[in-house]
Design an enzyme around this catalytic site. Structure first.
Site, PDB file in Angstrom:
ATOM      1  N   TYR A   1       0.518  -0.793   0.144  1.00 12.11           N
ATOM      2  CA  TYR A   1      -0.146   0.468   0.046  1.00 12.11           C
ATOM      3  C   TYR A   1       1.354   1.153   0.124  1.00 12.11           C
ATOM      4  O   TYR A   1       1.783   0.970  -0.843  1.00 12.11           O
ATOM      5  CB  TYR A   1      -0.449  -0.235   1.708  1.00 12.11           C
TER       6      TYR A   1
ATOM      7  N   LYS B   1      -5.844  -1.710  -2.024  1.00 10.75           N
ATOM      8  CA  LYS B   1      -6.746  -1.392  -1.839  1.00 10.75           C
ATOM      9  C   LYS B   1      -7.153  -2.548  -1.202  1.00 10.75           C
ATOM     10  O   LYS B   1      -7.865  -3.333   0.221  1.00 10.75           O
ATOM     11  CB  LYS B   1      -8.048  -0.670  -1.646  1.00 10.75           C
TER      12      LYS B   1
ATOM     13  N   ASP C   1      -9.140   7.633  -4.981  1.00  5.64           N
ATOM     14  CA  ASP C   1      -7.874   8.608  -5.448  1.00  5.64           C
ATOM     15  C   ASP C   1      -8.864   9.272  -7.387  1.00  5.64           C
ATOM     16  O   ASP C   1      -8.536   9.579  -7.895  1.00  5.64           O
ATOM     17  CB  ASP C   1      -7.017   8.285  -5.795  1.00  5.64           C
TER      18      ASP C   1
ATOM     19  N   ASP D   1     -11.064   8.723   0.318  1.00  5.39           N
ATOM     20  CA  ASP D   1     -10.382   9.765   0.347  1.00  5.39           C
ATOM     21  C   ASP D   1     -11.247  10.669   1.190  1.00  5.39           C
ATOM     22  O   ASP D   1     -10.628  11.561   2.083  1.00  5.39           O
ATOM     23  CB  ASP D   1     -10.201  10.415  -1.310  1.00  5.39           C
TER      24      ASP D   1
ATOM     25  N   ASN E   1       1.017  13.131   2.761  1.00  8.02           N
ATOM     26  CA  ASN E   1       2.006  12.306   1.914  1.00  8.02           C
ATOM     27  C   ASN E   1       2.697  12.540   1.047  1.00  8.02           C
ATOM     28  O   ASN E   1       1.669  13.223   0.053  1.00  8.02           O
ATOM     29  CB  ASN E   1       0.519  11.269   1.963  1.00  8.02           C
TER      30      ASN E   1
ATOM     31  N   ASN F   1      -5.375   5.301   6.771  1.00  4.71           N
ATOM     32  CA  ASN F   1      -7.466   4.701   6.505  1.00  4.71           C
ATOM     33  C   ASN F   1      -7.514   3.378   6.796  1.00  4.71           C
ATOM     34  O   ASN F   1      -9.097   2.989   7.274  1.00  4.71           O
ATOM     35  CB  ASN F   1      -7.595   5.757   5.168  1.00  4.71           C
TER      36      ASN F   1
END
Length: 572
Positions: A110, A183, A255, A278, A428, A473
């Site tokens: 990830y 994910k 995303d 997100d 990030n 997350n």
């Protein structure tokens, strides 16, 4: 219809599988392939004699070998490639290895490593178990989904991206499929969702990334990103078709660009079971950290004042959820919203007629008249330092992608008015963080409570070891997915997202300086199970749960897939 290569039989956890395939077809199917772990008797029945080395290797020995192979890789990208190949070869071995070393391997499968893998997708291409849908071939959407060979009730989760807002690296075209597979890995390792019931999907609408368009190896559509009405029609056709083919699946948006992310979520969330990680996932995990910090100060959320530096998809999503939680404490939504100051690239979002902002930022625009008495560095400009100087926030959240924007002067100013400031530099990767924890701790004499977007090592300051919470997350979205599937929710409501935040916060024990605001990723199975139960209960309270939970803990445990070689059932 041809007979399937295997069938998972009732019995819980995927523990019994009937295999119909024979010979090399068994070894080519990652769900049933167990390589050298097949016993001699199994090899005879499956026509594998001579196709494998003679010695039988049990799962534990395979795990030792796989972990050693992982460690021998010299770079993170090489480790990613090894794990990806293992996932496409042996599902059980991959997920057991990942589960056993989750804290170590999650940054590989990830974020952050997956970002590099996405950028090099066309060069490093290996088989990907996902669906590629093209804006230039909209009529093939249903055929593509049907080609999975799965029945309508066999998919619980669709993870879809259009790749415009991948992590911190932006538009990555068709390579965005990798963020969906990443994910998927976390959903399974953290929450036990059967990987066969999760489908990664990329909507290839072109790309504005000139590096990709000029790369002869690029495998996506070679034109600029489609926008406007044609884009909306394509997405709508996909949504309608996906619901038709897999009516019980939750659609996880991943995303998308800021404008489309909010717009699509608002358009469809009242119609189908859908979730945007997100926006809602980020909001939930950040709210969890803030709730834990406020609890540690023996204060109420409603008593805090917030500066959100970076009012994009994530920043506004965080503010929206915090308002929901403050409303539960008795504030009106207007009263709660008045406690937020949100910035855009031009500074504070205001109602100044000359300032342009996105529709989802509009509720947070401050009246220009209320700023008349502010002390500012430049008249008519309301930048972060000005906001902190005049507002005296108790909570400072960074979602700006502006590295170093939480300067020493700003942090010391905040700390001079707040005994235990909550500071969350979330951007990030690490290179984009608004500040690093060691500086924040030093600038506040160890008083700051911190959560970051990237992982940071513990910080030692004046003899105290500070564990830095990562607002990952993964602490919430796997449990949300598990909870939705558990009760077969028809929608994902605001109350369900709030419940996920409260569940994670309840597992955080901040009792002394240096304690983490959030649970460790090493404890993800317990965290995900706790989140799932709270989410399912909220769904039932909201009237969107189609499956009653009469014995929630047992039902949840029975629903979790376990990465262990199942009992094999053969045809007579």
């Amino acid at each position: 219809m041809p007979k399937r290569q295997y069938e998972v039989l009732p019995g819980g956890h995927g523990s019994r599988v009937k295999i119909n395939a024979r010979g090399r077809a068994v070894l080519r199917n990652p769900r049933i392939n167990r390589g050298t772990a097949f016993t001699l008797e199994e090899r005879q029945k499956l026509e594998l004699v001579g196709l494998l080395p003679t010695n039988v290797t049990p799962l534990e020995a395979q795990l030792r070998r796989a972990y050693e192979r992982f460690r021998l890789a010299e770079t993170s990208l090489e480790r990613f490639a090894y794990l990806q190949a293992l996932r496409e070869r042996n599902t059980i071995l991959f997920y057991r290895l990942l589960s056993d070393h989750l804290a170590e391997m999650m940054p590989i499968v990830y974020t952050p490593t997956i970002g590099e893998a996405i950028k090099g997708f066309s060069l490093w291409y290996q088989a990907v178990n996902g669906i590629f849908l093209s804006v230039d071939q909209p009529d093939s959407i249903e055929e593509s989904l049907q080609n999975c060979g799965l029945d309508p009730n066999e998919i619980d989760l669709l993870i879809v991206t259009d790749s415009e807002g991948i992590l911190g690296i932006g538009d990555q075209g068709v390579g965005g499929i990798q963020i969906c597979t990443g994910k998927k890995s976390v959903y399974t390792a953290a929450a036990g969702i059967d990987p066969d019931r999760i489908l990664p999907i990329v909507l290839d609408v072109g790309t504005d990334n000139l590096r990709l368009l000029n790369d002869e190896l690029y495998m996506g559509e070679r034109h600029g990103r489609v926008r406007g009405e044609r884009y909306d029609q394509f997405v709508d056709h996909f949504v309608r078709t996906a619901v038709k083919v897999f009516p019980h699946a939750m659609l996880h948006w991943e995303d998308f660009g800021a404008n489309n992310a909010h717009r699509l979520l608002q358009k469809y969330r009242g119609e189908i079971c859908t979730f945007n990680d997100d926006i809602q996932g980020t909001a939930a995990v950040v709210a969890s950290a803030i709730l834990a910090g406020v609890k540690a100060k023996h204060e109420r959320l409603a008593d805090q004042s917030f500066v959100i530096h970076g009012g994009g998809t994530a920043g506004v999503g965080i503010a929206d959820l915090l308002i929901d939680l403050m409303a539960k404490e008795g504030l009106t939504r207007d009263e709660a919203r008045a406690r937020f100051w949100v910035t855009s690239s031009r500074g504070l979002v205001t109602d100044d007629a000359t300032q342009k902002f996105r529709d989802f930022q509009r509720p947070y625009a401050r009246g220009i008249g209320e700023l008349a008495d502010w002390e500012v560095d430049r008249p008519g400009h309301y930048m972060l330092a000005d906001i902190v100087r005049n507002v005296h926030p108790t909570v400072l959240v960074g979602t700006s992608g502006q590295p170093g924007s939480f300067t020493e002067a700003i942090v010391k100013d905040m700390g001079s008015h707040v005994a235990r400031p909550l500071i969350l530099p979330l951007s990030n990767p690490t290179s984009l963080a608004e500040a690093v924890p060691s500086d924040l701790i030093a600038w506040t004499d160890g008083r700051a409570m911190i959560a970051t977007g990237s992982p940071f090592a513990p910080v030692s300051y004046h003899g105290v070891a500070y564990t830095i919470a990562q607002a990952n997350n993964a602490l919430v979205f796997p449990g949300i997915g598990l909870g939705v599937g558990l009760c077969r929710a028809s929608r994902v409501t605001d109350a369900m997202i709030a419940a996920s935040a409260e569940a994670v916060a309840a597992l955080s024990l901040v009792q002394k300086p240096g304690d983490s605001l959030l649970p460790s990723v090493e404890d993800l199975r317990r965290v995900s199970g706790t989140v799932a139960l709270r989410v399912a209960a909220a769904a039932e309270a909201d009237g969107v749960a189609a499956r009653p939970l009469t014995n929630p803990v047992d039902q949840m445990f029975d629903a979790m897939w376990i990465a262990a070689y199942p009992e094999l059932i053969f045809e007579d």
